[in-house]
Motif scaffolding. Structure first.
Motif, PDB file in Angstrom:
ATOM      1  N   ALA A 204      -3.658  -7.847  -6.822  1.00 33.98           N
ATOM      2  CA  ALA A 204      -4.869  -7.180  -6.337  1.00 33.98           C
ATOM      3  C   ALA A 204      -4.559  -5.758  -5.896  1.00 33.98           C
ATOM      4  N   ALA A 205      -3.397  -5.551  -5.282  1.00 34.23           N
ATOM      5  CA  ALA A 205      -3.013  -4.213  -4.838  1.00 34.23           C
ATOM      6  C   ALA A 205      -2.809  -3.284  -6.031  1.00 34.23           C
ATOM      7  N   CYS A 206      -2.237  -3.812  -7.109  1.00 25.26           N
ATOM      8  CA  CYS A 206      -2.049  -3.004  -8.321  1.00 25.26           C
ATOM      9  C   CYS A 206      -3.403  -2.607  -8.914  1.00 25.26           C
ATOM     10  N   ARG A 207      -4.308  -3.562  -8.976  1.00 25.90           N
ATOM     11  CA  ARG A 207      -5.630  -3.273  -9.525  1.00 25.90           C
ATOM     12  C   ARG A 207      -6.370  -2.248  -8.650  1.00 25.90           C
ATOM     13  N   GLN A 208      -6.229  -2.391  -7.350  1.00 21.66           N
ATOM     14  CA  GLN A 208      -6.879  -1.453  -6.441  1.00 21.66           C
ATOM     15  C   GLN A 208      -6.308  -0.044  -6.588  1.00 21.66           C
ATOM     16  N   ALA A 209      -5.044   0.048  -6.990  1.00 24.17           N
ATOM     17  CA  ALA A 209      -4.407   1.345  -7.205  1.00 24.17           C
ATOM     18  C   ALA A 209      -4.779   1.956  -8.544  1.00 24.17           C
ATOM     19  N   GLY A 210      -5.645   1.278  -9.306  1.00 21.56           N
ATOM     20  CA  GLY A 210      -6.112   1.818 -10.577  1.00 21.56           C
ATOM     21  C   GLY A 210      -5.262   1.455 -11.771  1.00 21.56           C
TER      22      GLY A 210
ATOM     23  N   THR B 106      -1.336   8.042  -7.050  1.00 23.49           N
ATOM     24  CA  THR B 106      -1.898   7.605  -8.335  1.00 23.49           C
ATOM     25  C   THR B 106      -0.759   7.138  -9.247  1.00 23.49           C
TER      26      THR B 106
ATOM     27  N   GLU C  71      -1.975 -11.271  -3.932  1.00 18.17           N
ATOM     28  CA  GLU C  71      -2.100 -10.044  -3.138  1.00 18.17           C
ATOM     29  C   GLU C  71      -1.456  -8.865  -3.870  1.00 18.17           C
TER      30      GLU C  71
ATOM     31  N   GLY D  95       0.806  -1.215   0.000  1.00 21.86           N
ATOM     32  CA  GLY D  95       0.000   0.000   0.000  1.00 21.86           C
ATOM     33  C   GLY D  95       0.835   1.259   0.000  1.00 21.86           C
TER      34      GLY D  95
ATOM     35  N   ARG E 243       1.011   4.019  -3.172  1.00 25.49           N
ATOM     36  CA  ARG E 243       0.154   5.115  -2.724  1.00 25.49           C
ATOM     37  C   ARG E 243       0.080   6.206  -3.795  1.00 25.49           C
TER      38      ARG E 243
END
Length: 279
Positions: free
Chosen positions: A193-199, A124, A190, A118, A122
């Motif tokens: 998923a973190a990359c996708r959540q970051a857009g 964008t 994980e 994260g 962080r």
């Protein structure tokens, strides 16, 4: 070594390979020792210089031979001014801390570089390199260097990928390890998923893909925030991993070469995205 440098510690004689602090530092040449201590070794003037300028962590100690001290007097002055302990060592002690054929006689003990996912992602982020199951430390370090040069926002070591603190990986990065966020997650899902959540759009670099990055660039797809996912040198990305990503692209080969090695393919992919995102 100068009297000023010797004054960093009370002993007049150089440390040997049996000196407790050298023995403790030698544990950092192994992954288990690095993970336990949360520290790693950096060798050579250029890498040590980058470590001293690093704002993400701390340099705890410099081990230096007399010859290396003479060659790097200005660097040692910088370290001394920062309050970093400087310890003179014998050539044999320096060799025991080195993983190179020709030890350079200058080794720093540094804090580990990886951040939580994260933290590394962080804001964008626009461009990220994900190493998935990459086992060769030279390739991993070179991709880190390329990502840095291309202006990427982070590099993620995912799954069963080599330790970013591996000596060969550190040397291949030529200091880039200290320039951009590095994250390590042994859970590859994980990390994705973190990359996708970051857009970020997840794009596999896959030599067997139907589409290539030139065609994707012409369609404007490489302008999107992208996480390029690179697989192992021998086998690339597993089919089940590719299936989890948003798309896969290949580097077009116009000549007779069968393929590109990992670091070269990564350079082409990352720079293609960097160019389009800045156009």
């Amino acid at each position: 070594m100068s009297q000023q440098s010797r004054a960093q510690r009370p002993e007049a004689a150089p440390f040997t390979e049996r000196t407790p602090r050298v023995v403790a530092a030698r544990h950092l040449t192994r992954r288990q020792g690095r993970d336990k201590a949360g520290r790693f070794l950096v060798e050579g003037a250029q890498a040590v210089r980058e470590a001293l300028a690093w704002r993400g962590g701390q340099v705890h100690e410099l081990f230096v031979t007399d010859t290396a001290a003479e060659r790097n007097a200005e660097l040692l002055q910088t370290a001394s001014a920062a309050g970093i302990r400087i310890s003179e060592v014998t050539d044999k002690a320096a060799a025991s801390l080195s993983e190179t054929v020709t030890p350079q006689g200058l080794i720093a003990v540094c804090d580990a570089v990886p951040q939580p996912l994260g933290e590394a992602l962080r804001g964008t982020p626009r461009l990220v390199a994900v190493l998935h199951g990459v086992s060769d430390p030279g390739n991993a370090g070179t991709v880190t260097r390329v990502a840095d040069a291309a202006g990427a926002d982070a590099v993620i070591f995912a799954g069963d990928t080599v330790d970013p603190h591996n000596g060969k990986c550190v040397r291949a990065s030529t200091g880039s390890l200290f320039h951009l966020p590095i994250a390590r997650s042994r859970d590859a899902d994980e990390a994705l998923a973190a990359c996708r959540q970051a857009g970020l759009k997840l794009v596999a670099a896959d030599g067997y893909a139907k589409d290539d990055l030139v065609e994707a660039s012409a369609r404007g797809e490489l302008k999107q925030p992208t996480a390029w996912v690179f697989g192992s040198e021998a086998h690339g990305l597993p089919d089940d991993v590719v299936a989890k990503l948003d798309t896969s692209l290949k580097v077009p080969l116009y000549g007779a070469a069968e393929s590109l090695n990992l670091a070269t393919a990564a350079a082409v992919c990352l720079y293609a995205s960097a160019r389009d995102q800045r156009s």
